[in-house]
Motif scaffolding. Structure first.
Motif, mmCIF file in Angstrom:
data_model
loop_
_atom_site.group_PDB
_atom_site.id
_atom_site.type_symbol
_atom_site.label_atom_id
_atom_site.label_comp_id
_atom_site.label_asym_id
_atom_site.label_seq_id
_atom_site.Cartn_x
_atom_site.Cartn_y
_atom_site.Cartn_z
ATOM 1 N N ARG A 82 9.629 4.804 -7.256
ATOM 2 C CA ARG A 82 9.262 3.410 -7.520
ATOM 3 C C ARG A 82 9.295 3.096 -9.018
ATOM 4 N NH1 ARG A 82 7.028 5.109 -3.073
ATOM 5 N NH2 ARG A 82 6.924 3.733 -1.252
ATOM 6 N N GLU A 93 3.056 -3.605 -10.919
ATOM 7 C CA GLU A 93 2.539 -2.559 -10.055
ATOM 8 C C GLU A 93 3.641 -2.010 -9.158
ATOM 9 O OE1 GLU A 93 -1.465 -2.795 -8.276
ATOM 10 O OE2 GLU A 93 -1.365 -4.854 -9.017
ATOM 11 N N GLU A 94 3.533 -0.712 -8.871
ATOM 12 C CA GLU A 94 4.591 -0.063 -8.107
ATOM 13 C C GLU A 94 4.738 -0.609 -6.690
ATOM 14 O OE1 GLU A 94 4.600 4.161 -8.347
ATOM 15 O OE2 GLU A 94 5.120 4.117 -10.476
ATOM 16 N N ARG A 95 3.633 -1.134 -6.148
ATOM 17 C CA ARG A 95 3.769 -1.619 -4.767
ATOM 18 C C ARG A 95 4.598 -2.904 -4.686
ATOM 19 N NH1 ARG A 95 -2.282 -2.568 -4.709
ATOM 20 N NH2 ARG A 95 -2.517 -4.612 -5.630
ATOM 21 N N THR A 96 4.836 -3.545 -5.847
ATOM 22 C CA THR A 96 5.745 -4.695 -5.886
ATOM 23 C C THR A 96 7.120 -4.283 -5.365
ATOM 24 O OG1 THR A 96 4.587 -5.488 -7.833
ATOM 25 C CG2 THR A 96 6.720 -6.467 -7.410
ATOM 26 N N ASP A 156 7.763 -2.147 -3.080
ATOM 27 C CA ASP A 156 7.742 -2.113 -1.608
ATOM 28 C C ASP A 156 7.922 -3.507 -1.013
ATOM 29 O OD1 ASP A 156 7.241 0.595 -1.864
ATOM 30 O OD2 ASP A 156 5.070 0.314 -1.877
ATOM 31 N N VAL A 157 7.299 -4.484 -1.666
ATOM 32 C CA VAL A 157 7.422 -5.866 -1.192
ATOM 33 C C VAL A 157 8.885 -6.307 -1.200
ATOM 34 C CG1 VAL A 157 6.853 -8.276 -1.717
ATOM 35 C CG2 VAL A 157 5.095 -6.502 -1.951
ATOM 36 N N ARG A 191 11.056 -4.582 1.369
ATOM 37 C CA ARG A 191 10.863 -5.187 2.692
ATOM 38 C C ARG A 191 11.717 -6.454 2.822
ATOM 39 N NH1 ARG A 191 5.428 -4.076 2.931
ATOM 40 N NH2 ARG A 191 4.839 -6.095 2.088
ATOM 41 N N THR A 222 13.491 5.059 3.431
ATOM 42 C CA THR A 222 12.247 5.385 2.740
ATOM 43 C C THR A 222 12.137 6.901 2.698
ATOM 44 O OG1 THR A 222 11.223 3.425 3.688
ATOM 45 C CG2 THR A 222 9.745 5.049 2.715
#
Ligand code: CA
Length: 228
Positions: free
Chosen positions: A176, A191-194, A196-197, A200, A217
């Protein structure tokens, strides 16, 4: 994807001539009249390539080139040295200081643009705007189009850049943080979870042609774009 070219040149006429020709060729020129301004620009955002004049008012171009090579962040930054000197020893001096190419004044702007293109292809394929095709999925950087089975797929600009980056790094596991650096830039703090967004959203955009299956993934690793 527009490659950003930093022009470090103290003569306004040459600076403008270069900027005009590079802009016309589809690049994004950034101008610096001296070494101090060049350093500020590089600190603010890493360009894709630097055109560096040998003779500058505050510091010789070779010295800047040497410094760029000594810093981890700028070590691989492509550099074209520009100079009025044509002596062989100067040319060698430029290469020893880490320049990748060398252009003697007076130069033809067309030739310089050709050299910029060649060096970008050689040193930074990510800045190149050649179309890429993987398993029937075609991405065209110049027209911002993604085509599969004769149909254009719709996606946002971030998903487009993300897909471009994934396709250029085919079959490689990308963490990420690596994706953040490559897609969002090295001076952006997100943020790293951005990631993932946007992965998706990208999968949703690729669903109509079934190419979402290529975005894998990798547990504990990140993501990988499969070659088939
Ligand atoms: Ca000069």
């Amino acid at each position: 994807m527009t490659a950003k070219i930093l022009i470090v040149e103290d003569e306004p006429a040459i600076r403008e001539l270069l900027a005009l020709n590079l802009r016309h060729a589809g690049f994004e020129p950034v101008l610096a009249p001296d070494a101090a301004a060049a350093r500020r620009e590089i600190d603010a955002a890493l360009p894709d390539l630097v055109i560096l004049d040998w003779m500058l008012p505050d510091q010789p171009g070779v010295e800047i080139s040497r410094r760029l090579r000594a810093d981890v962040r700028t070590r691989h930054l492509p550099v074209i040295m520009l100079t009025a000197r044509s002596a062989e020893s100067d040319k060698l001096g430029g290469f020893e200081a880490g320049a990748d190419d060398y252009v003697t004044k007076p130069f033809s702007p067309r030739e310089l643009v050709a050299r910029v293109r060649a060096l970008l292809r050689r040193r930074a394929p990510e800045a190149s705007d050649e179309p890429i095709e993987v398993a029937g999925l075609r991405l065209e950087p110049q027209t911002f189009r993604v085509i599969a089975g004769g149909q254009a797929l719709r996606m946002g600009p971030t998903e487009f850049r993300l897909l471009h980056y994934l396709m250029r790094n085919l079959d490689r596991v990308l963490s990420r943080s690596k994706l953040l650096d490559g897609v969002w830039g090295d001076h952006v703090f997100i943020e790293e979870r951005t990631v993932d967004v946007h992965i998706r959203r990208l999968r949703l955009a690729l669903q109509p042609s079934g190419h979402d299956r290529l975005v894998e993934t990798v547990r504990g690793g990140g993501y990988r774009f499969l070659p088939q």
